[in-house]
Design a protein around this motif. Structure first.
Motif, PDB file in Angstrom:
ATOM      1  N   ARG A 103       0.896  -1.037   0.058  1.00  0.00           N
ATOM      2  CA  ARG A 103       0.095  -0.009  -0.123  1.00  0.00           C
ATOM      3  C   ARG A 103       0.808   1.197   0.074  1.00  0.00           C
ATOM      4  N   THR A 112      -5.106   6.196   0.293  1.00  0.00           N
ATOM      5  CA  THR A 112      -4.104   5.123  -0.059  1.00  0.00           C
ATOM      6  C   THR A 112      -4.320   4.032  -1.055  1.00  0.00           C
ATOM      7  N   TYR A 113      -3.388   3.966  -1.853  1.00  0.00           N
ATOM      8  CA  TYR A 113      -3.550   3.048  -2.961  1.00  0.00           C
ATOM      9  C   TYR A 113      -2.857   1.566  -2.861  1.00  0.00           C
ATOM     10  N   SER A 114      -3.201   0.479  -3.704  1.00  0.00           N
ATOM     11  CA  SER A 114      -2.349  -0.572  -3.717  1.00  0.00           C
ATOM     12  C   SER A 114      -1.126  -0.221  -4.389  1.00  0.00           C
TER      13      SER A 114
END
Length: 173
Positions: A103, A112-114
């Motif tokens: 993340r 928040t992103y992968s």
């Protein structure tokens, strides 16, 4: 001839496998430094350098001269966290020549992103942040801090009051 070619391919594969993302990286735009560290096979990264670590005069809702905080975070409780030292990258696990399943937090958007990461042949780190699938994302490139030590030192120097003095040493500067 075939044996020599196979030996070269094996050596190249061993070098790719031996590569590490551990170290300090200048983020694209050279306005921050992230220190990536592996522990027990998992890579995490903290923001250790910032171009502008303090709030400026006229910034709405901020005290001029105070350390920048995580103001865009969706969780009001977390909005007072200082940006220097903030955990930005979490949980990357090596999968061959790539690091996956992590993340990445974007303090500018509070989202928040992968994330996945991969070392490129030119030494840059390709970071792909995405939602759901890597096809729906954005790629940035980070340079090793050693590629521009003057900029890295300047960014680290601005955040020095909030971080342990060992950061500059760990960054190899």
């Amino acid at each position: 001839m075939r044996g020599a070619l196979a030996g070269l391919l094996l050596a190249a594969g061993a070098n790719a496998t031996a590569a590490s993302v551990d170290g300090c990286w200048l983020v694209e735009g050279a306005d921050g430094v992230v220190e990536l560290r592996s522990e027990a096979g998992v890579v995490n990264g903290r923001l250790v350098g910032l171009a502008d670590p303090l709030f400026r005069e006229g910034e709405e809702g901020a005290t001029p001269g105070a350390v920048r905080t995580d103001r865009e975070n969706g969780d009001p409780v977390l909005r007072e966290r200082p940006l220097p030292g903030l955990l930005l990258v979490e949980g990357l696990v090596r999968d061959g020549s790539r690091w996956e399943d992590g993340r990445i937090y974007d303090p500018e958007s509070g989202r928040t992103y992968s994330v996945r990461a991969e070392l490129e042949d030119d030494g840059r780190l390709r970071i792909r942040g995405y939602v759901g699938t890597p096809l729906l994302g954005r790629t940035t490139h980070w340079l090793p801090a050693s590629a521009d030590p003057e900029t890295a030192r300047r960014l680290l120097g601005g955040t020095a009051p909030w971080l342990p003095p060992s950061v500059e040493t760990r960054c190899g500067l």
